[in-house]
Design a protein around this motif. Structure first.
Motif, PDB file in Angstrom:
ATOM      1  N   SER A 135      -6.761  -3.507  -5.812  1.00 16.36           N
ATOM      2  CA  SER A 135      -5.507  -3.579  -5.068  1.00 16.36           C
ATOM      3  C   SER A 135      -5.541  -4.789  -4.142  1.00 16.36           C
ATOM      4  O   SER A 135      -6.442  -4.918  -3.309  1.00 16.36           O
ATOM      5  CB  SER A 135      -5.294  -2.307  -4.252  1.00 16.36           C
ATOM      6  OG  SER A 135      -5.137  -1.186  -5.093  1.00 16.36           O
ATOM      7  N   PRO A 153       0.822  -1.216   0.000  1.00 12.08           N
ATOM      8  CA  PRO A 153       0.000   0.000   0.000  1.00 12.08           C
ATOM      9  C   PRO A 153       0.858   1.270   0.000  1.00 12.08           C
ATOM     10  O   PRO A 153       1.834   1.377   0.734  1.00 12.08           O
ATOM     11  CB  PRO A 153      -0.814  -0.134   1.293  1.00 12.08           C
ATOM     12  CG  PRO A 153      -0.983  -1.602   1.456  1.00 12.08           C
ATOM     13  CD  PRO A 153       0.331  -2.189   1.008  1.00 12.08           C
ATOM     14  N   GLN A 183      -5.484  -1.655   2.516  1.00 13.23           N
ATOM     15  CA  GLN A 183      -5.005  -0.305   2.224  1.00 13.23           C
ATOM     16  C   GLN A 183      -5.116   0.617   3.428  1.00 13.23           C
ATOM     17  O   GLN A 183      -4.616   1.733   3.412  1.00 13.23           O
ATOM     18  CB  GLN A 183      -5.803   0.279   1.048  1.00 13.23           C
ATOM     19  CG  GLN A 183      -5.716  -0.526  -0.231  1.00 13.23           C
ATOM     20  CD  GLN A 183      -4.308  -0.637  -0.765  1.00 13.23           C
ATOM     21  OE1 GLN A 183      -3.628   0.373  -0.938  1.00 13.23           O
ATOM     22  NE2 GLN A 183      -3.858  -1.857  -1.048  1.00 13.23           N
ATOM     23  N   ASP A 221     -10.366  -3.073  -2.525  1.00 14.46           N
ATOM     24  CA  ASP A 221      -9.322  -3.314  -1.538  1.00 14.46           C
ATOM     25  C   ASP A 221      -9.472  -4.750  -1.039  1.00 14.46           C
ATOM     26  O   ASP A 221     -10.357  -5.053  -0.246  1.00 14.46           O
ATOM     27  CB  ASP A 221      -9.475  -2.301  -0.398  1.00 14.46           C
ATOM     28  CG  ASP A 221      -8.474  -2.471   0.732  1.00 14.46           C
ATOM     29  OD1 ASP A 221      -7.643  -3.390   0.667  1.00 14.46           O
ATOM     30  OD2 ASP A 221      -8.540  -1.671   1.692  1.00 14.46           O
TER      31      ASP A 221
END
Length: 403
Positions: free
Chosen positions: A122, A98, A128, A196
């Motif tokens: 991600s 991150p 994150q 995320d």
């Protein structure tokens, strides 16, 4: 016949396992996946042995159906080219630590300026946000910190991780679910969003009934070897020549089991219901162990299958990957690699009746598609040659004469 994700363009910034598994699955279902590799390539290209000739078996396992483009994102021109690729993309997938995307100048807020419809997925070890966000994300850490290792293995032994990378693969699957959900939602809103997915969250989400047991009792679940905490008998047993799994999942199956075994001791009231059997687990399992060791695993499997009791052998990879059912399900497939010849790979697990996924290309060489993709977004041969000379991109040596 069109593949279900045909027309979806994915920019793949991932490496190792969780991200590549995610993007390979999208590619299997028809997405145009452009794998961006740094000049040194995906780490797993060097992870071996074993190698298939010069290609890492690890890399080959999760990178089919993709196009490989080399870009040095530490160079401004590399980032500029990446932004050009993102202008008409649908999805970007990354599994950096991150904050790395922001440091590179290509974080979500910047990507939205380039393409408001972009979906960024991600994948990281711990998410994150939160206190652990900057911890390095490795599968074994997630298995340990996420509780899996505390309930896996022999009760008298040290904690044991799962035999393959379930946290990595699971996080990749959550990312896929997030991507497909976001693509559907974007049809209504016209906007992308940021997904995320974290390895630790994956391990926690899979605790399910074990977490439920803890919430109900405030007692930590313990490792039970091959057994189940809430059902008995539901575990691995040792036969005379190996192991088999027996799953007596309810009292009706227990009655069938008792009838099949023809053992009067199993008819005692202390074994009648599942709560009774859990209370007397040790005694029951001891009785069964003494009997199961007297025959082969195949003899027990045949007997129980005939009676309609769920069971099966504990297979080695050589057993299951050569199993006729697995081949009938096309879960082991053969493809023709341009340099390696016949290549065996795992098949596509999602079976769609009308638009099934398809393996259209083998895992790419590093930078195999650099020239093709750069030309696609408007760069000419002279520009591409300068990028190669500057170290912004590269192509395989055998293709160098074409630029």
């Amino acid at each position: 016949m069109m593949l279900p994700l045909e027309g979806i363009k994915v920019i793949d910034l991932t490496r190792i396992l969780s991200g590549p598994f995610c993007t390979m699955t999208l590619a299997d279902l028809g997405a145009d996946v452009i794998k961006i590799e740094r000049p040194s390539g995906d780490d797993t290209r060097q992870w071996g042995p074993p190698f298939v000739e010069d290609e890492s078996a690890y890399f080959l396992s999760v990178n089919r159906n993709k196009k490989s483009v080399v870009l040095d994102l530490k160079k401004e021109k590399g980032k500029e080219i990446l932004k050009d690729l993102i202008k008409d993309a649908d999805v970007v997938v990354e599994n950096f630590r991150p904050g790395t995307m922001d440091k590179l100048g290509i974080g979500y807020e910047e990507l939205k300026k380039i393409n408001p419809r972009i979906i960024l997925a991600s994948i990281s070890g711990f998410g994150q946000s939160g206190s652990y966000a900057q911890k390095p994300g490795y599968d074994v850490l997630a298995q340990g910190m996420g509780g899996l290792m505390s309930v896996t293995g022999d009760p008298s032994g040290t904690p044991v991780k799962a035999g393959y990378s379930v946290a990595d693969i699971g996080a990749g699957m959550w990312a896929i679910i997030g991507i497909l959900t976001s693509l559907w939602e974007r049809q209504r809103s016209g906007e992308g969003q940021w997904i995320d997915a974290a390895l630790l969250d994956t391990m926690i989400s899979w605790q399910t009934y074990l977490a439920g047991n803890y919430f109900a009792t405030d007692k930590n679940p313990k490792p039970l070897g091959g057994a189940h905490p809430n059902i008995v008998p539901y575990q691995v047993f040792n036969a005379s020549d190996g192991y088999f799994v027996l799953a007596v999942g309810n009292d009706s199956l227990w009655d069938k089991f008792v009838e099949t075994m023809k053992m009067e001791s199993l008819r005692e009231p202390k074994f009648k219901t599942n709560p009774d059997r859990i209370k007397n687990r040790e005694l029951l399992i001891s009785i069964l162990n003494d009997v199961f060791i007297t025959r082969t695993k195949n003899e027990w499997v045949e007997l129980f299958e005939y009676s309609g009791i769920p069971c099966g052998p504990v297979n080695n990879f050589s057993d299951i990957l050569n199993d006729h059912h697995v081949k009938e399900r096309e879960m082991v497939v053969e493809t023709n690699h341009p340099t390696l010849g016949l290549l065996r790979q795992l098949g596509i697990p999602v079976k769609l009746s009308r638009t099934p996924g398809k393996i259209t290309s083998t895992p790419p060489e590093q930078g195999e598609h650099s020239e093709e993709i750069l030309k696609r977004i408007g760069y000419n041969e002279e520009q591409i040659q300068s990028f190669i000379e500057e170290g912004v991109t590269s192509i395989p040596e055998k293709n160098s004469s074409t630029v």
